[in-house]
Design an enzyme around this catalytic site. Structure first.
Site, mmCIF file in Angstrom:
data_model
loop_
_atom_site.group_PDB
_atom_site.id
_atom_site.type_symbol
_atom_site.label_atom_id
_atom_site.label_comp_id
_atom_site.label_asym_id
_atom_site.label_seq_id
_atom_site.Cartn_x
_atom_site.Cartn_y
_atom_site.Cartn_z
ATOM 1 N N GLU A 142 0.080 -1.193 0.408
ATOM 2 C CA GLU A 142 0.019 0.147 0.084
ATOM 3 C C GLU A 142 0.333 1.264 0.063
ATOM 4 O O GLU A 142 1.770 1.563 0.473
ATOM 5 C CB GLU A 142 -0.483 -0.190 1.236
ATOM 6 C CG GLU A 142 -1.806 1.444 0.963
ATOM 7 C CD GLU A 142 -3.118 1.002 2.788
ATOM 8 O OE1 GLU A 142 -3.637 1.708 2.479
ATOM 9 O OE2 GLU A 142 -2.727 0.030 3.483
ATOM 10 N N LYS A 176 -8.860 3.559 -3.199
ATOM 11 C CA LYS A 176 -9.528 3.249 -1.985
ATOM 12 C C LYS A 176 -11.067 3.887 -1.899
ATOM 13 O O LYS A 176 -10.631 5.056 -1.164
ATOM 14 C CB LYS A 176 -8.096 3.208 -0.750
ATOM 15 C CG LYS A 176 -8.686 2.533 0.477
ATOM 16 C CD LYS A 176 -7.257 2.988 1.265
ATOM 17 C CE LYS A 176 -7.905 1.671 2.737
ATOM 18 N NZ LYS A 176 -6.470 2.396 3.530
ATOM 19 N N CYS A 222 -5.963 -3.038 1.815
ATOM 20 C CA CYS A 222 -6.162 -2.458 2.903
ATOM 21 C C CYS A 222 -7.586 -3.239 3.733
ATOM 22 O O CYS A 222 -8.222 -4.246 3.613
ATOM 23 C CB CYS A 222 -5.782 -1.555 4.184
ATOM 24 S SG CYS A 222 -5.310 -1.204 5.179
#
Length: 316
Positions: A44, A131, A165
């Site tokens: 990430e 995200k 994540c």
């Protein structure tokens, strides 16, 4: 194609300095491809580094904090943008080796920052995934993505997709990605601690796909070095010094099969993880579990996914 050689580059980013980070990523990805990898994954926000100060510096969330503002300004100045030519060294590697690279980056969209896990692929523009929900303190710097970047790349090996994540704890996001029929999924993490391993194993088993759980290795000193490489900033440096002087992202990357067994496991330092994926395992596993098919019960459950761009502004 029934086998896919893959690699995870578990490495320390060069925080804040995007050009230096791209150069390091190109070197590592090139080495992985020279060893045969057709898909190379980074963790990430490898480009720009994970913003450790959000979790580890007590003053980071204070209103009008000069260090937080300085770091935000630097990231806006450095962040990638759509069509960014600085990514060409990575794109050229994909074109030359007929391979793919999944790499996280801070991206500037208008005046905001997004967390984007890019999938670079041969002969095509990078496939973005922004995200959907920044996790907890991350909302101090990143805006939310939308369904327009929820997709997969249709490679000769099968569909390849990304989530970032804590998106792996969004059941409907998982269901949407399973519907797209991933053969290989990149789970991008800042570090693959125990709960993140469990989420990655679960995703592989539930989605009947291979998972590359890719983490970073990052220390407070990496932030200080990256800042110094851009000329330094006293306010930002003072905030970074509030972070504990220890390794905070410790790697732990894994390559996981569709039955959730671990094919390759990294330690806590910088290393290259390789595996050969036997793609026939996917269909074997579907005999017992297909969450998008015979386990889906469409007569009971229905999921609607909007893939429209939600910019908040419409110019007629």
């Amino acid at each position: 194609m029934t086998t896919l050689p893959v690699a995870i580059c578990q490495a320390a980013p060069i925080p804040l300095n995007f050009e230096a980070g791209i150069a390091k990523a190109a070197k590592l990805a090139g080495e992985a491809m020279e060893h045969g990898a057709k898909l190379v994954a980074f963790g990430e926000t490898f480009l720009g580094g994970y913003p450790l100060w959000l979790d580890e510096a007590p003053g980071a969330a204070l209103w009008d904090h000069p260090g937080s503002k300085a770091l935000h300004r630097i990231m806006l100045e450095q962040a990638i943008v759509a069509g960014d030519e600085r990514l060409l060294p990575l794109q050229e590697l994909c074109d030359r080796h007929d391979a793919m690279i999944s790499i996280g980056a801070h991206e500037r969209v208008r005046q905001s920052l997004c967390n984007n896990q890019l999938l670079l692929r041969p002969g095509e523009a990078p496939l973005p995934h922004r995200k959907l929900v920044p996790t907890h303190g991350e909302r101090l710097i990143w805006t939310r993505g939308d369904g327009s970047t929820l997709g997969v790349h249709q490679s000769p090996y099968g569909n390849v997709g990304n989530l970032i994540c804590w998106e792996h704890w969004m059941p409907l996001a998982r269901a949407a990605m399973h519907n797209l029929g991933e053969a290989v999924h990149i789970a991008a993490w800042p570090t693959v601690r125990e709960t993140y391993s469990i989420a990655s194993w679960h995703y592989a088993f539930e989605g009947r796909c291979f998972v590359l759980a890719a983490g970073l290795v990052q220390h407070r000193q990496d932030l200080l070095d990256g800042l110094a490489s851009l000329g330094g900033n006293a306010e930002a440096e003072a905030l970074i010094h509030e972070i504990p002087d220890e390794a905070l992202n410790k790697g732990g990357s894994q390559i996981i099969a569709p039955d959730s067994r671990v094919l390759a496991q990294a330690g806590e330092g910088e290393e290259m993880l390789h595996a050969e994926l036997d793609l026939s395992e996917i269909d074997n596993g579907l005999a017992s579990l297909d969450t998008d098919g015979h386990f889906s019960r469409p007569d009971v459950f229905e999921l609607s996914v909007s893939t429209e761009v939600k910019s908040g502004v419409v110019w007629d």
